[in-house]
Design a protein around this motif. Structure first.
Motif, PDB file in Angstrom:
ATOM      1  N   ALA A  81       0.818  -1.215   0.000  1.00  0.00           N
ATOM      2  CA  ALA A  81       0.000   0.000   0.000  1.00  0.00           C
ATOM      3  C   ALA A  81       0.849   1.261   0.000  1.00  0.00           C
ATOM      4  O   ALA A  81       0.482   2.273  -0.605  1.00  0.00           O
ATOM      5  N   PHE A  82       1.973   1.233   0.709  1.00  0.00           N
ATOM      6  CA  PHE A  82       2.874   2.383   0.807  1.00  0.00           C
ATOM      7  C   PHE A  82       4.311   1.889   0.682  1.00  0.00           C
ATOM      8  O   PHE A  82       4.611   0.739   1.014  1.00  0.00           O
ATOM      9  N   PRO A  83       5.214   2.742   0.229  1.00  0.00           N
ATOM     10  CA  PRO A  83       6.602   2.309   0.056  1.00  0.00           C
ATOM     11  C   PRO A  83       7.345   2.086   1.365  1.00  0.00           C
ATOM     12  O   PRO A  83       8.308   1.318   1.418  1.00  0.00           O
ATOM     13  N   ASP A  84       6.908   2.782   2.425  1.00  0.00           N
ATOM     14  CA  ASP A  84       7.575   2.643   3.716  1.00  0.00           C
ATOM     15  C   ASP A  84       6.700   1.807   4.646  1.00  0.00           C
ATOM     16  O   ASP A  84       5.874   1.034   4.201  1.00  0.00           O
ATOM     17  N   SER A  85       6.879   1.974   5.940  1.00  0.00           N
ATOM     18  CA  SER A  85       6.069   1.236   6.911  1.00  0.00           C
ATOM     19  C   SER A  85       4.582   1.488   6.681  1.00  0.00           C
ATOM     20  O   SER A  85       4.174   2.600   6.333  1.00  0.00           O
ATOM     21  N   VAL A  86       3.784   0.460   6.895  1.00  0.00           N
ATOM     22  CA  VAL A  86       2.343   0.543   6.670  1.00  0.00           C
ATOM     23  C   VAL A  86       1.633   0.394   8.009  1.00  0.00           C
ATOM     24  O   VAL A  86       1.718  -0.651   8.660  1.00  0.00           O
ATOM     25  N   PHE A  87       0.934   1.445   8.442  1.00  0.00           N
ATOM     26  CA  PHE A  87       0.181   1.392   9.686  1.00  0.00           C
ATOM     27  C   PHE A  87      -1.176   0.738   9.420  1.00  0.00           C
ATOM     28  O   PHE A  87      -1.858   1.075   8.445  1.00  0.00           O
ATOM     29  N   VAL A 195       5.889   7.487  21.659  1.00  0.00           N
ATOM     30  CA  VAL A 195       5.404   6.917  20.402  1.00  0.00           C
ATOM     31  C   VAL A 195       6.345   7.285  19.260  1.00  0.00           C
ATOM     32  O   VAL A 195       6.757   6.432  18.467  1.00  0.00           O
ATOM     33  N   ALA A 196       6.683   8.566  19.179  1.00  0.00           N
ATOM     34  CA  ALA A 196       7.577   9.029  18.123  1.00  0.00           C
ATOM     35  C   ALA A 196       8.932   8.335  18.218  1.00  0.00           C
ATOM     36  O   ALA A 196       9.487   7.870  17.203  1.00  0.00           O
ATOM     37  N   GLN A 197       9.481   8.240  19.419  1.00  0.00           N
ATOM     38  CA  GLN A 197      10.774   7.593  19.605  1.00  0.00           C
ATOM     39  C   GLN A 197      10.715   6.111  19.262  1.00  0.00           C
ATOM     40  O   GLN A 197      11.653   5.568  18.670  1.00  0.00           O
ATOM     41  N   PHE A 198       9.623   5.447  19.623  1.00  0.00           N
ATOM     42  CA  PHE A 198       9.459   4.033  19.298  1.00  0.00           C
ATOM     43  C   PHE A 198       9.523   3.810  17.793  1.00  0.00           C
ATOM     44  O   PHE A 198      10.040   2.785  17.318  1.00  0.00           O
ATOM     45  N   LEU A 199       8.990   4.771  17.041  1.00  0.00           N
ATOM     46  CA  LEU A 199       8.980   4.669  15.579  1.00  0.00           C
ATOM     47  C   LEU A 199      10.269   5.179  14.943  1.00  0.00           C
ATOM     48  O   LEU A 199      10.387   5.234  13.720  1.00  0.00           O
ATOM     49  N   GLY A 200      11.238   5.563  15.787  1.00  0.00           N
ATOM     50  CA  GLY A 200      12.510   6.044  15.270  1.00  0.00           C
ATOM     51  C   GLY A 200      12.469   7.473  14.784  1.00  0.00           C
ATOM     52  O   GLY A 200      13.328   7.893  14.008  1.00  0.00           O
ATOM     53  N   LEU A 201      11.489   8.244  15.270  1.00  0.00           N
ATOM     54  CA  LEU A 201      11.340   9.631  14.843  1.00  0.00           C
ATOM     55  C   LEU A 201      11.882  10.575  15.907  1.00  0.00           C
ATOM     56  O   LEU A 201      11.849  10.276  17.092  1.00  0.00           O
ATOM     57  N   LYS A 202      12.349  11.726  15.466  1.00  0.00           N
ATOM     58  CA  LYS A 202      12.837  12.751  16.374  1.00  0.00           C
ATOM     59  C   LYS A 202      12.236  14.103  15.993  1.00  0.00           C
ATOM     60  O   LYS A 202      12.924  15.007  15.526  1.00  0.00           O
ATOM     61  N   PRO A 203      10.914  14.249  16.182  1.00  0.00           N
ATOM     62  CA  PRO A 203      10.274  15.512  15.802  1.00  0.00           C
ATOM     63  C   PRO A 203      10.724  16.650  16.711  1.00  0.00           C
ATOM     64  O   PRO A 203      11.055  16.434  17.880  1.00  0.00           O
ATOM     65  N   SER A 204      10.727  17.840  16.176  1.00  0.00           N
ATOM     66  CA  SER A 204      11.039  19.004  16.992  1.00  0.00           C
ATOM     67  C   SER A 204       9.942  19.179  18.029  1.00  0.00           C
ATOM     68  O   SER A 204       8.817  18.692  17.844  1.00  0.00           O
ATOM     69  N   PRO A 205      10.213  19.870  19.132  1.00  0.00           N
ATOM     70  CA  PRO A 205       9.163  20.114  20.134  1.00  0.00           C
ATOM     71  C   PRO A 205       7.935  20.789  19.528  1.00  0.00           C
ATOM     72  O   PRO A 205       6.797  20.470  19.905  1.00  0.00           O
ATOM     73  N   GLU A 206       8.159  21.702  18.586  1.00  0.00           N
ATOM     74  CA  GLU A 206       7.044  22.416  17.963  1.00  0.00           C
ATOM     75  C   GLU A 206       6.177  21.459  17.132  1.00  0.00           C
ATOM     76  O   GLU A 206       4.945  21.540  17.163  1.00  0.00           O
ATOM     77  N   ARG A 207       6.838  20.575  16.389  1.00  0.00           N
ATOM     78  CA  ARG A 207       6.090  19.626  15.564  1.00  0.00           C
ATOM     79  C   ARG A 207       5.299  18.648  16.431  1.00  0.00           C
ATOM     80  O   ARG A 207       4.139  18.329  16.136  1.00  0.00           O
ATOM     81  N   LEU A 208       5.909  18.174  17.503  1.00  0.00           N
ATOM     82  CA  LEU A 208       5.223  17.261  18.416  1.00  0.00           C
ATOM     83  C   LEU A 208       4.015  17.950  19.049  1.00  0.00           C
ATOM     84  O   LEU A 208       2.916  17.375  19.106  1.00  0.00           O
TER      85      LEU A 208
END
Length: 292
Positions: A81-87, A195-208
């Motif tokens: 369905a998607f090229p990357d991870s599929v939720f 949740v973000a860290q579990f998925l390997g993401l490091k969003p900025s505080p503003e984005r989170l």
């Protein structure tokens, strides 16, 4: 092509909230992403549209065992369905149906499981399925609980609340993040960051912060009031009703509280859900009726 990440929960326990948060986090738009576009981001495990092309006959004509055998095939289709991870959203318990796994682990990367106090789940279930509170309490304890085949969905296999929770959480797994709905409410920054860290993401505080704000209960309810929500049950006045913790104190009778604790005290105790003023409601070991 990507591996599957399951977004799992017993019904009415925060799955839509989690999907909305992730959708907003990934899209990172100024305004909240439409709740009616969630399936553009996260697939529905039971969506009939994925099963029909793989079925030898119309889904309504298939035996339940035939549908069960389609699941691993459909889950493999999800990976394209998607090229990357599929939720993928799932309300199924982590087990088998007619001897076939309800989740194809051969194409799975991991999962996020959200659970909620069954004292509050009972209230939400009653509204969602058009049941009385007493019927909802029986629903939560029903090992045969699930949903039927419809024009839009294949059956879901929920089992009881206790069995559902135990199936997903009894064995610790580094590829599974387990979260309590109440913790997400109390400390959203801390736990959505997990949740973000579990998925390997490091969003900025503003984005989170933006993702948390755009997926807040207030934002989701406002969207439903303005444009409706296609996942709302036709038996419920609204999908996003209250969303708060401990509403059971205003709704359930002491007897109803005690019945839920008697049915589910093993899993409730694991996750800190037995109220201090109801400790005496926990049955003795030889009286236990809860799923372990």
């Amino acid at each position: 092509m990507g591996a599957l990440i399951w977004l799992a929960s017993y019904p009415k326990s925060g799955n839509t909230w989690m999907r909305s948060f992730l959708h907003n986090l990934f899209r990172n738009t100024a305004a909240p992403v439409s709740i009616n576009d969630l399936d553009d981001f996260c697939l529905g495990e039971s969506a009939a549209a994925w099963y029909a092309p793989r079925a030898p006959r119309p889904l309504a004509e298939l035996e339940l065992e035939e549908i069960a055998r389609l699941r691993p095939i459909v889950h493999r289709d999800f990976t394209r369905a998607f090229p990357d991870s599929v939720f993928v959203k799932t309300h199924n318990y982590l087990g088998e149906f007619f001897g076939v796994p309800l989740h194809n682990m051969d194409v799975t990367a991991g999962g996020i499981y959200v659970l909620r106090n069954p004292l509050d789940v009972a209230i939400s279930i009653s509204h969602h399925f058009g049941e009385t509170i007493d019927e909802a309490i029986a629903h939560l304890a029903n090992e045969g609980a699930g949903t039927p085949v419809t024009d839009t969905h294949v059956p879901e296999v929920h089992r009881s609340w206790s069995t559902h929770v135990a199936s997903w959480t009894a064995v610790p797994n580094p590829q599974l993040l387990v979260l309590r709905y109440e913790d997400l409410l109390l400390k959203p920054r801390k736990h959505f960051k997990k949740v973000a860290q579990f998925l390997g993401l490091k969003p900025s505080p503003e984005r989170l912060e933006r993702a948390i704000r755009n997926s807040s209960f207030k934002a989701l309810k406002a969207q439903e009031q303005k444009a409706g929500f296609k996942e709302r049950s036709d038996k419920a006045a609204a999908f996003f009703r209250e969303g708060r913790a401990e509403q059971w104190r205003d709704v359930l009778t002491p007897d109803q509280v005690r019945r839920i604790i008697a049915d589910h005290h093993v899993q409730m105790a694991r996750f800190g859900y037995i109220p201090a003023d109801y400790k005496d409601a926990v049955p003795a070991p030889d009286e236990s009726r809860a799923a372990s």
